[in-house]
Design a protein around this motif. Structure first.
Motif, PDB file in Angstrom:
ATOM      1  N   LYS A  84       0.826  -1.211   0.000  1.00 34.89           N
ATOM      2  CA  LYS A  84       0.000   0.000   0.000  1.00 34.89           C
ATOM      3  C   LYS A  84       0.857   1.256   0.000  1.00 34.89           C
ATOM      4  CE  LYS A  84      -4.528  -1.193   1.829  1.00 34.89           C
ATOM      5  NZ  LYS A  84      -5.468  -1.113   2.949  1.00 34.89           N
ATOM      6  N   VAL A  85       1.889   1.259   0.839  1.00 36.03           N
ATOM      7  CA  VAL A  85       2.782   2.432   0.920  1.00 36.03           C
ATOM      8  C   VAL A  85       3.552   2.590  -0.389  1.00 36.03           C
ATOM      9  CG1 VAL A  85       4.827   3.383   2.079  1.00 36.03           C
ATOM     10  CG2 VAL A  85       2.973   2.402   3.429  1.00 36.03           C
ATOM     11  N   ALA A  86       4.041   1.468  -0.939  1.00 34.85           N
ATOM     12  CA  ALA A  86       4.793   1.530  -2.208  1.00 34.85           C
ATOM     13  C   ALA A  86       3.912   2.105  -3.322  1.00 34.85           C
ATOM     14  CB  ALA A  86       5.300   0.144  -2.591  1.00 34.85           C
ATOM     15  N   LEU A  87       2.643   1.677  -3.380  1.00 33.55           N
ATOM     16  CA  LEU A  87       1.734   2.198  -4.410  1.00 33.55           C
ATOM     17  C   LEU A  87       1.426   3.674  -4.179  1.00 33.55           C
ATOM     18  CD1 LEU A  87      -0.762  -0.767  -4.968  1.00 33.55           C
ATOM     19  CD2 LEU A  87       1.035   0.025  -6.510  1.00 33.55           C
ATOM     20  N   ALA A  88       1.352   4.087  -2.906  1.00 34.36           N
ATOM     21  CA  ALA A  88       1.119   5.504  -2.600  1.00 34.36           C
ATOM     22  C   ALA A  88       2.287   6.354  -3.091  1.00 34.36           C
ATOM     23  CB  ALA A  88       0.923   5.702  -1.098  1.00 34.36           C
ATOM     24  N   ILE A  89       3.511   5.830  -2.910  1.00 32.37           N
ATOM     25  CA  ILE A  89       4.703   6.553  -3.378  1.00 32.37           C
ATOM     26  C   ILE A  89       4.703   6.627  -4.906  1.00 32.37           C
ATOM     27  CG2 ILE A  89       7.236   6.466  -3.523  1.00 32.37           C
ATOM     28  CD1 ILE A  89       7.157   5.144  -0.681  1.00 32.37           C
ATOM     29  N   LEU A  90       4.369   5.500  -5.554  1.00 33.21           N
ATOM     30  CA  LEU A  90       4.353   5.477  -7.025  1.00 33.21           C
ATOM     31  C   LEU A  90       3.198   6.298  -7.595  1.00 33.21           C
ATOM     32  CD1 LEU A  90       5.282   1.716  -7.509  1.00 33.21           C
ATOM     33  CD2 LEU A  90       6.714   3.687  -8.079  1.00 33.21           C
ATOM     34  N   SER A  91       2.170   6.550  -6.777  1.00 37.09           N
ATOM     35  CA  SER A  91       1.070   7.432  -7.209  1.00 37.09           C
ATOM     36  C   SER A  91       1.513   8.890  -7.161  1.00 37.09           C
ATOM     37  CB  SER A  91      -0.150   7.253  -6.294  1.00 37.09           C
ATOM     38  OG  SER A  91      -0.719   5.973  -6.455  1.00 37.09           O
ATOM     39  N   ALA A  92       2.373   9.197  -6.171  1.00 39.73           N
ATOM     40  CA  ALA A  92       2.785  10.589  -5.965  1.00 39.73           C
ATOM     41  C   ALA A  92       3.984  10.989  -6.823  1.00 39.73           C
ATOM     42  CB  ALA A  92       3.125  10.813  -4.488  1.00 39.73           C
TER      43      ALA A  92
END
Length: 201
Positions: A84-92
Motif C-alpha cells: 500500500k505504501v509503495a503504491l502511494a509513493i508510485l502514485s505521488a
C-alpha cells in the motif's frame, strides 16, 4: 507466477482495476499513475504484474510499465514499506522523480506520498541511495529506464555485449532499446540480436 495481463479494462476503483482476460476478471491493485494509463472501460490494456502472497491474503499488483514494477520491488524491500505504501509513493512520484529523490537524499520529496512520514521517507532514500545511483537512465533509453535485475535476460544481454567489447553504458543503452522494441518477455537471443544492431548503429 503471473507476470503480465493483456485484456479489456472491465472496471476501476480508487486503487484497483478489473482486467477481463478471455472472460476471467483479474482484480489488480494499482497506483494512480497506472490507473490513469489504463484508458477507459471496455478498451484493451496491458499491465505488468507482481503477485504478493501473505498468510491470509493473495493480491495481484498491476503496473503500467516494467520500470514501475522494478521500483515497486525495490520499495517493498525497505523495512516498513508494504504494497500500500509503495503504491502511494508510485502514485505521488514518477520513476524519474523517485530516482532523483533517492540519489539526492531528498526525503521530503518521498514524504509527499500519503502515509509516508519523515522517518520512513529518510529510511527509503538512505536504503535506496546506492541502488538509485546504479539505476540512472541509460543514454538513449526511455526516461526512467532501470538497470536490469541480475539474472534477467536483459542483464545477460548486457553482459553478452560487454563480452563482445562494447562499453557498459553503450551495452546497457542498446539492450534498453531492444527491450522497448521487443517487450519485457523477450528471449535472450532475440535481445542480443536487436541490441547488437542498435549498438553497432
Amino acid at each position: 507466477m503471473i507476470a503480465k495481463l493483456s485484456g479489456l479494462l472491465d472496471e476501476t476503483g480508487a486503487d484497483w482495476a478489473v482486467i477481463d482476460v478471455a472472460g476471467v476478471g483479474y482484480l489488480v491493485h494499482c497506483s494512480a499513475k497506472t490507473l490513469a494509463a489504463l484508458g477507459i472501460r471496455g478498451e484493451g490494456c496491458t499491465v505488468y504484474t507482481e503477485l504478493q502472497v501473505s498468510e491470509n491474503d493473495m493480491r495481484l499488483i498491476g503496473f503500467a510499465s516494467g520500470a514501475e514494477r522494478d521500483w515497486f520491488r525495490l520499495l517493498t524491500g525497505v523495512q516498513g514499506v508494504g504494497s500500500k505504501v509503495a503504491l502511494a509513493i508510485l502514485s505521488a512520484l514518477s520513476g524519474e522523480e523517485l530516482q532523483r529523490a533517492c540519489a539526492g537524499g531528498d526525503a521530503a520529496m518521498v514524504a509527499r506520498a500519503n502515509g509516508v512520514g519523515p522517518k520512513l521517507a529518510s529510511r527509503i532514500v538512505n536504503e535506496l541511495k546506492d541502488k538509485a545511483g546504479g539505476m540512472a537512465s541509460f543514454p538513449g533509453a526511455p526516461p526512467g529506464a532501470l538497470a536490469p535485475p541480475p539474472g534477467s535476460a536483459s542483464a545477460d544481454a548486457v553482459s553478452a555485449l560487454q563480452n563482445l567489447g562494447f562499453k557498459p553504458a553503450i551495452a546497457s543503452a542498446a539492450v534498453a532499446r531492444a527491450v522497448e522494441e521487443l517487450g519485457d518477455g523477450a528471449e535472450l537471443d532475440a535481445l542480443v540480436r536487436v541490441a547488437l544492431k542498435r549498438a553497432a548503429g
